[in-house]
Design an enzyme around this catalytic site. Structure first.
Site, PDB file in Angstrom:
ATOM      1  N   ASP A  50       0.829  -1.203   0.000  1.00 20.42           N
ATOM      2  CA  ASP A  50       0.000   0.000   0.000  1.00 20.42           C
ATOM      3  C   ASP A  50       0.865   1.255   0.000  1.00 20.42           C
ATOM      4  OD1 ASP A  50      -2.765  -1.010   0.217  1.00 20.42           O
ATOM      5  OD2 ASP A  50      -2.011  -1.935   2.065  1.00 20.42           O
ATOM      6  N   ASP A  96     -10.437  -5.192  -0.389  1.00 21.19           N
ATOM      7  CA  ASP A  96      -9.358  -4.591   0.386  1.00 21.19           C
ATOM      8  C   ASP A  96      -9.915  -3.753   1.538  1.00 21.19           C
ATOM      9  OD1 ASP A  96      -6.990  -3.598   1.275  1.00 21.19           O
ATOM     10  OD2 ASP A  96      -6.548  -2.384  -0.501  1.00 21.19           O
TER      11      ASP A  96
HETATM   12  C1  DX5 Z   1      -6.146   0.569   3.268  1.00 24.99           C
HETATM   13  C2  DX5 Z   1      -5.240  -0.330   2.483  1.00 24.99           C
HETATM   14  C3  DX5 Z   1      -5.379  -1.754   2.831  1.00 24.99           C
HETATM   15  C4  DX5 Z   1      -5.034  -2.072   4.248  1.00 24.99           C
HETATM   16  C5  DX5 Z   1      -5.946  -3.174   4.653  1.00 24.99           C
HETATM   17  O1  DX5 Z   1      -6.091   1.852   2.772  1.00 24.99           O
HETATM   18  O2  DX5 Z   1      -5.486  -0.202   1.097  1.00 24.99           O
HETATM   19  O3  DX5 Z   1      -4.667  -2.597   1.947  1.00 24.99           O
HETATM   20  O4  DX5 Z   1      -3.715  -2.466   4.452  1.00 24.99           O
HETATM   21  O5  DX5 Z   1      -5.747  -3.369   5.996  1.00 24.99           O
HETATM   22  P1  DX5 Z   1      -6.746  -4.190   6.908  1.00 24.99           P
HETATM   23  O6  DX5 Z   1      -6.799  -5.572   6.374  1.00 24.99           O
HETATM   24  O7  DX5 Z   1      -6.083  -4.064   8.237  1.00 24.99           O
HETATM   25  O8  DX5 Z   1      -8.097  -3.480   6.838  1.00 24.99           O
HETATM   26 ZN    ZN Z   2      -4.567  -1.802  -0.263  1.00 23.52          ZN
END
Ligand code: DX5
Ligand code: ZN
Length: 215
Positions: free
Chosen positions: A34, A174
């Site tokens: 990310d 996501d």
């Molecule tokens: C959020 C990111 C995600 C994040 C997801 O902006 O795009 O990829 O890392 O994290 P979790 O699984 O903790 O919601």
């Molecule tokens: Zn992401």
């Protein structure tokens, strides 16, 4: 079985090599990376040098999610850093079709990421040209947020659009994926599950990956 893409946003950056090795030897399919710029989203994460370093050790697909303004400027650099999939946000790209062409021209798979409030219909004119839709199920910017239930309806809409157009795009969900909601998300049509907090806050992250894989 869904593809599992642990998000390194929740990894221990002081022990990144250990966490990369853990994913390499786990049942995970991809690395989800990310990139945040503090402009498209209200947070700053990491960028090109970190991805290049992960690429030296990673033995699996690198799935790079750009949460940055003007992503077209950096497409070549992310290809050279090792990205296999590169996703740009539809909300950040006035010339989305050109961005997709540029990603393919650099030899990568092209993804389009879409925020929770953006209608699926906005993907209609690019869906046949892309390899992945990164559908946000939280507002992008932070790990560890709560899954937005409305997203489930959007997965079904996206699935229908993909079927109607003969698109080969994978559906990636996501944000806020947990052991409790993963099965429902996959039943709704998801092909790829991103998981940050759920994996890295588990006492045994590799075991959590295995559990997500076999839901
Ligand atoms: C959020 C990111 C995600 C994040 C997801 O902006 O795009 O990829 O890392 O994290 P979790 O699984 O903790 O919601
Ligand atoms: Zn992401």
């Amino acid at each position: 079985m869904p593809l599992i893409a642990p998000s390194l946003l929740s990894a221990d950056f002081l022990n990144l090599e250990r966490d990369v090795d853990m994913i390499n030897s786990s049942e995970a399919d991809w690395f989800h990376l990310d990139v945040m710029d503090g402009r498209f989203v209200p947070n700053i994460s990491f960028g090109l040098p970190v991805i290049a370093a992960v690429n030296r050790k990673a033995t699996k697909t690198l799935d790079v999610h750009l949460m940055i303004v003007e992503p077209e400027k950096y497409i070549g650099e992310f290809a050279r850093a090792g990205a296999n999939y590169l996703s740009v946000h539809i909300e950040a790209c006035p010339h989305l079709h050109r961005a997709i062409q540029m990603i393919h021209a650099e030899g990568m798979k092209a993804g389009v990421a879409i925020n929770p409030h953006t209608p699926i219909a906005t993907l209609e004119d690019v869906i046949a040209d892309i390899d992945l839709v990164c559908m946000m199920s939280v507002n992008p910017g932070f790990g560890g947020q709560k899954f937005i239930p409305h997203t489930l309806k959007k997965i079904a809409q996206l699935k229908a659009l993909i079927a109607a157009t003969g698109s080969k795009a994978l559906i990636e969900i996501d944000g806020g994926v947990t052991l409790d909601n993963a099965a429902t998300i996959v039943q709704a049509g998801a092909d790829v599950l991103v998981a940050g907090n759920t994996v890295f806050s588990a006492p045994d992250p590799a075991e959590m990956i295995q559990k997500l894989k076999s839901i």
